[in-house]
Design a protein around this motif. Structure first.
Motif, PDB file in Angstrom:
ATOM      1  N   SER A 105      -6.099  -9.474  18.601  1.00 17.03           N
ATOM      2  CA  SER A 105      -5.769  -9.852  19.969  1.00 17.03           C
ATOM      3  C   SER A 105      -6.266  -8.818  20.968  1.00 17.03           C
ATOM      4  O   SER A 105      -6.795  -9.161  22.033  1.00 17.03           O
ATOM      5  N   LEU A 106      -6.109  -7.541  20.643  1.00 18.36           N
ATOM      6  CA  LEU A 106      -6.585  -6.490  21.540  1.00 18.36           C
ATOM      7  C   LEU A 106      -8.107  -6.494  21.627  1.00 18.36           C
ATOM      8  O   LEU A 106      -8.674  -6.346  22.715  1.00 18.36           O
ATOM      9  N   LEU A 107      -8.769  -6.665  20.499  1.00 18.15           N
ATOM     10  CA  LEU A 107     -10.222  -6.738  20.535  1.00 18.15           C
ATOM     11  C   LEU A 107     -10.681  -7.888  21.421  1.00 18.15           C
ATOM     12  O   LEU A 107     -11.569  -7.732  22.269  1.00 18.15           O
ATOM     13  N   THR A 108     -10.062  -9.051  21.237  1.00 20.51           N
ATOM     14  CA  THR A 108     -10.422 -10.211  22.037  1.00 20.51           C
ATOM     15  C   THR A 108     -10.150  -9.969  23.519  1.00 20.51           C
ATOM     16  O   THR A 108     -10.961 -10.310  24.384  1.00 20.51           O
ATOM     17  N   ALA A 109      -9.015  -9.353  23.819  1.00 21.37           N
ATOM     18  CA  ALA A 109      -8.657  -9.084  25.209  1.00 21.37           C
ATOM     19  C   ALA A 109      -9.660  -8.161  25.888  1.00 21.37           C
ATOM     20  O   ALA A 109      -9.888  -8.265  27.099  1.00 21.37           O
ATOM     21  N   TYR A 110     -10.254  -7.269  25.118  1.00 22.86           N
ATOM     22  CA  TYR A 110     -11.231  -6.336  25.672  1.00 22.86           C
ATOM     23  C   TYR A 110     -12.665  -6.803  25.455  1.00 22.86           C
ATOM     24  O   TYR A 110     -13.605  -6.024  25.579  1.00 22.86           O
ATOM     25  N   GLY A 111     -12.843  -8.082  25.126  1.00 19.75           N
ATOM     26  CA  GLY A 111     -14.177  -8.670  25.112  1.00 19.75           C
ATOM     27  C   GLY A 111     -14.909  -8.639  23.796  1.00 19.75           C
ATOM     28  O   GLY A 111     -16.096  -8.950  23.750  1.00 19.75           O
ATOM     29  N   VAL A 112     -14.221  -8.292  22.706  1.00 17.91           N
ATOM     30  CA  VAL A 112     -14.861  -8.257  21.388  1.00 17.91           C
ATOM     31  C   VAL A 112     -14.358  -9.445  20.572  1.00 17.91           C
ATOM     32  O   VAL A 112     -13.164  -9.505  20.247  1.00 17.91           O
ATOM     33  N   PRO A 113     -15.198 -10.407  20.222  1.00 18.87           N
ATOM     34  CA  PRO A 113     -14.743 -11.527  19.400  1.00 18.87           C
ATOM     35  C   PRO A 113     -14.136 -11.032  18.080  1.00 18.87           C
ATOM     36  O   PRO A 113     -14.719 -10.188  17.393  1.00 18.87           O
ATOM     37  N   ALA A 114     -12.966 -11.531  17.764  1.00 16.21           N
ATOM     38  CA  ALA A 114     -12.272 -11.091  16.548  1.00 16.21           C
ATOM     39  C   ALA A 114     -11.445 -12.245  16.011  1.00 16.21           C
ATOM     40  O   ALA A 114     -11.050 -13.145  16.753  1.00 16.21           O
ATOM     41  N   ARG A 115     -11.167 -12.211  14.712  1.00 15.64           N
ATOM     42  CA  ARG A 115     -10.399 -13.274  14.076  1.00 15.64           C
ATOM     43  C   ARG A 115      -9.586 -12.704  12.923  1.00 15.64           C
ATOM     44  O   ARG A 115      -9.949 -11.696  12.313  1.00 15.64           O
ATOM     45  N   ARG A 116      -8.484 -13.344  12.653  1.00 13.98           N
ATOM     46  CA  ARG A 116      -7.660 -12.965  11.503  1.00 13.98           C
ATOM     47  C   ARG A 116      -8.201 -13.660  10.267  1.00 13.98           C
ATOM     48  O   ARG A 116      -8.579 -14.823  10.316  1.00 13.98           O
ATOM     49  N   ILE A 117      -8.191 -12.950   9.166  1.00 12.01           N
ATOM     50  CA  ILE A 117      -8.588 -13.529   7.888  1.00 12.01           C
ATOM     51  C   ILE A 117      -7.420 -13.385   6.917  1.00 12.01           C
ATOM     52  O   ILE A 117      -6.904 -12.279   6.710  1.00 12.01           O
ATOM     53  N   ALA A 118      -6.995 -14.487   6.349  1.00 11.15           N
ATOM     54  CA  ALA A 118      -5.988 -14.453   5.294  1.00 11.15           C
ATOM     55  C   ALA A 118      -6.713 -14.510   3.956  1.00 11.15           C
ATOM     56  O   ALA A 118      -7.366 -15.504   3.642  1.00 11.15           O
ATOM     57  N   GLY A 119      -6.647 -13.427   3.212  1.00 14.44           N
ATOM     58  CA  GLY A 119      -7.265 -13.375   1.896  1.00 14.44           C
ATOM     59  C   GLY A 119      -6.216 -13.638   0.827  1.00 14.44           C
ATOM     60  O   GLY A 119      -5.124 -13.069   0.869  1.00 14.44           O
ATOM     61  N   PHE A 120      -6.541 -14.526  -0.113  1.00  9.12           N
ATOM     62  CA  PHE A 120      -5.563 -14.928  -1.126  1.00  9.12           C
ATOM     63  C   PHE A 120      -6.060 -14.654  -2.534  1.00  9.12           C
ATOM     64  O   PHE A 120      -7.254 -14.761  -2.826  1.00  9.12           O
ATOM     65  N   GLU A 121      -5.113 -14.338  -3.383  1.00  9.83           N
ATOM     66  CA  GLU A 121      -5.358 -14.226  -4.818  1.00  9.83           C
ATOM     67  C   GLU A 121      -4.858 -15.515  -5.466  1.00  9.83           C
ATOM     68  O   GLU A 121      -3.674 -15.836  -5.398  1.00  9.83           O
ATOM     69  N   ALA A 122      -5.755 -16.258  -6.076  1.00  6.06           N
ATOM     70  CA  ALA A 122      -5.380 -17.522  -6.702  1.00  6.06           C
ATOM     71  C   ALA A 122      -5.427 -17.369  -8.218  1.00  6.06           C
ATOM     72  O   ALA A 122      -6.494 -17.305  -8.814  1.00  6.06           O
ATOM     73  N   LEU A 132     -12.918 -20.520   2.882  1.00  9.89           N
ATOM     74  CA  LEU A 132     -14.101 -20.177   2.101  1.00  9.89           C
ATOM     75  C   LEU A 132     -13.625 -19.611   0.770  1.00  9.89           C
ATOM     76  O   LEU A 132     -13.080 -18.502   0.719  1.00  9.89           O
ATOM     77  N   SER A 133     -13.807 -20.370  -0.296  1.00 11.57           N
ATOM     78  CA  SER A 133     -13.340 -19.962  -1.617  1.00 11.57           C
ATOM     79  C   SER A 133     -14.443 -19.300  -2.424  1.00 11.57           C
ATOM     80  O   SER A 133     -15.635 -19.488  -2.155  1.00 11.57           O
ATOM     81  N   ARG A 134     -14.038 -18.538  -3.391  1.00 10.68           N
ATOM     82  CA  ARG A 134     -14.981 -17.780  -4.216  1.00 10.68           C
ATOM     83  C   ARG A 134     -15.866 -18.678  -5.052  1.00 10.68           C
ATOM     84  O   ARG A 134     -17.020 -18.341  -5.343  1.00 10.68           O
ATOM     85  N   SER A 135     -15.356 -19.843  -5.451  1.00 12.42           N
ATOM     86  CA  SER A 135     -16.129 -20.751  -6.297  1.00 12.42           C
ATOM     87  C   SER A 135     -15.607 -22.167  -6.134  1.00 12.42           C
ATOM     88  O   SER A 135     -14.540 -22.398  -5.544  1.00 12.42           O
ATOM     89  N   ILE A 136     -16.342 -23.117  -6.662  1.00 14.23           N
ATOM     90  CA  ILE A 136     -15.908 -24.516  -6.631  1.00 14.23           C
ATOM     91  C   ILE A 136     -14.600 -24.685  -7.385  1.00 14.23           C
ATOM     92  O   ILE A 136     -13.715 -25.444  -6.982  1.00 14.23           O
ATOM     93  N   VAL A 137     -14.469 -23.974  -8.485  1.00 12.87           N
ATOM     94  CA  VAL A 137     -13.240 -24.053  -9.291  1.00 12.87           C
ATOM     95  C   VAL A 137     -12.031 -23.592  -8.481  1.00 12.87           C
ATOM     96  O   VAL A 137     -10.983 -24.240  -8.452  1.00 12.87           O
ATOM     97  N   VAL A 138     -12.199 -22.459  -7.806  1.00  7.85           N
ATOM     98  CA  VAL A 138     -11.104 -21.938  -6.994  1.00  7.85           C
ATOM     99  C   VAL A 138     -10.821 -22.889  -5.835  1.00  7.85           C
ATOM    100  O   VAL A 138      -9.662 -23.146  -5.490  1.00  7.85           O
TER     101      VAL A 138
END
Length: 228
Positions: free
Chosen positions: A70-87, A194-200
């Motif tokens: 949010s701070l990066l975006t507020a100061y003009g830097v495109p940013a996004r949250r990434i949720a990384g999961f262990e399946a 975006l998953s690691r493989s088709i199986v995942v």
């Protein structure tokens, strides 16, 4: 981008000054509060997170990522949250970090604000997807920490800890700051996977919001619509 809300967040962080560097913002987010993996605020907007942090409250990786992106975006830097999961089997464990658009490298770069870590290979910063493949190829990864990182954090420890969360990536993309969102609203923002493989991918197809869409690497890592 909501300029009124962006200005409000800038006004709430006068210590960052008018034109902080990316490093300044990431350092601020890293030190804003301490970690508590079980404490879930009633609202996940950055204003609530910042206010609760200043009241001495400890929060999760989710709030670290909200603060930094949010701070990066507020100061003009495109940013996004990434949720990384262990399946694995019936478990679906997760960790939240961020990616921000690096104009010099012309790419999305991963940063973990909870740990203050950014992955590099040969002095080139990596995206989460590139980190995933670097782990798979057993490449030598240099995890660089922001200056004055909290003592006692070992980069090898971090590498071992974060590696399992490279199975699946969910992201809401580049979004404007919005006021007073609920946990459910934030969960529903995760529209791309975006998953690691088709199986995942097949394994986790029924996990998450019903409108969650598996996309290609090219789609997931398309440049933001506007960079500054």
């Amino acid at each position: 981008m909501n300029q009124v809300l962006d200005q409000r967040l800038r006004d709430m962080t006068p210590e960052l000054g008018a034109e902080p560097t990316i490093e300044d913002i990431l350092k601020f987010a890293h030190y804003a509060f301490e970690h508590d993996g079980l404490n879930t605020p009633e609202s996940l907007d950055p204003f609530t997170v910042l206010e609760r942090a200043r009241n001495g409250e400890k929060m999760r990786c989710v709030e670290y990522a909200i603060m930094a992106s949010s701070l990066l975006t507020a100061y003009g830097v495109p940013a996004r949250r990434i949720a990384g999961f262990e399946a694995k089997k019936d478990e679906f464990n997760g960790h939240v970090f961020i990616e921000y658009w690096n104009n010099d490298a012309e790419k999305w770069v991963m940063h973990d604000p909870q740990w203050g870590m950014t992955p590099y290979i040969d002095d080139v910063p990596l995206s989460a997807h590139e980190l995933r493949h670097a782990f798979e190829a057993e490449k030598q990864i240099d995890f660089q920490s922001i200056p004055s990182l909290r003592s006692g954090v070992d980069t090898r420890e971090y590498a071992d800890w974060v590696r399992p969360y490279m199975d699946v990536f969910d992201t809401p993309g580049v979004v404007a700051i919005t006021d007073h969102k609920s946990l459910q609203q934030h969960t529903n923002e995760h529209r791309f996977r975006l998953s690691r493989s088709i199986v995942v991918s097949a394994k986790v197809a029924d996990i998450g919001p019903s409108h969650l869409q598996e996309v290609s690497v090219e789609q997931f890592y398309a440049p933001p619509l506007q960079t500054t």
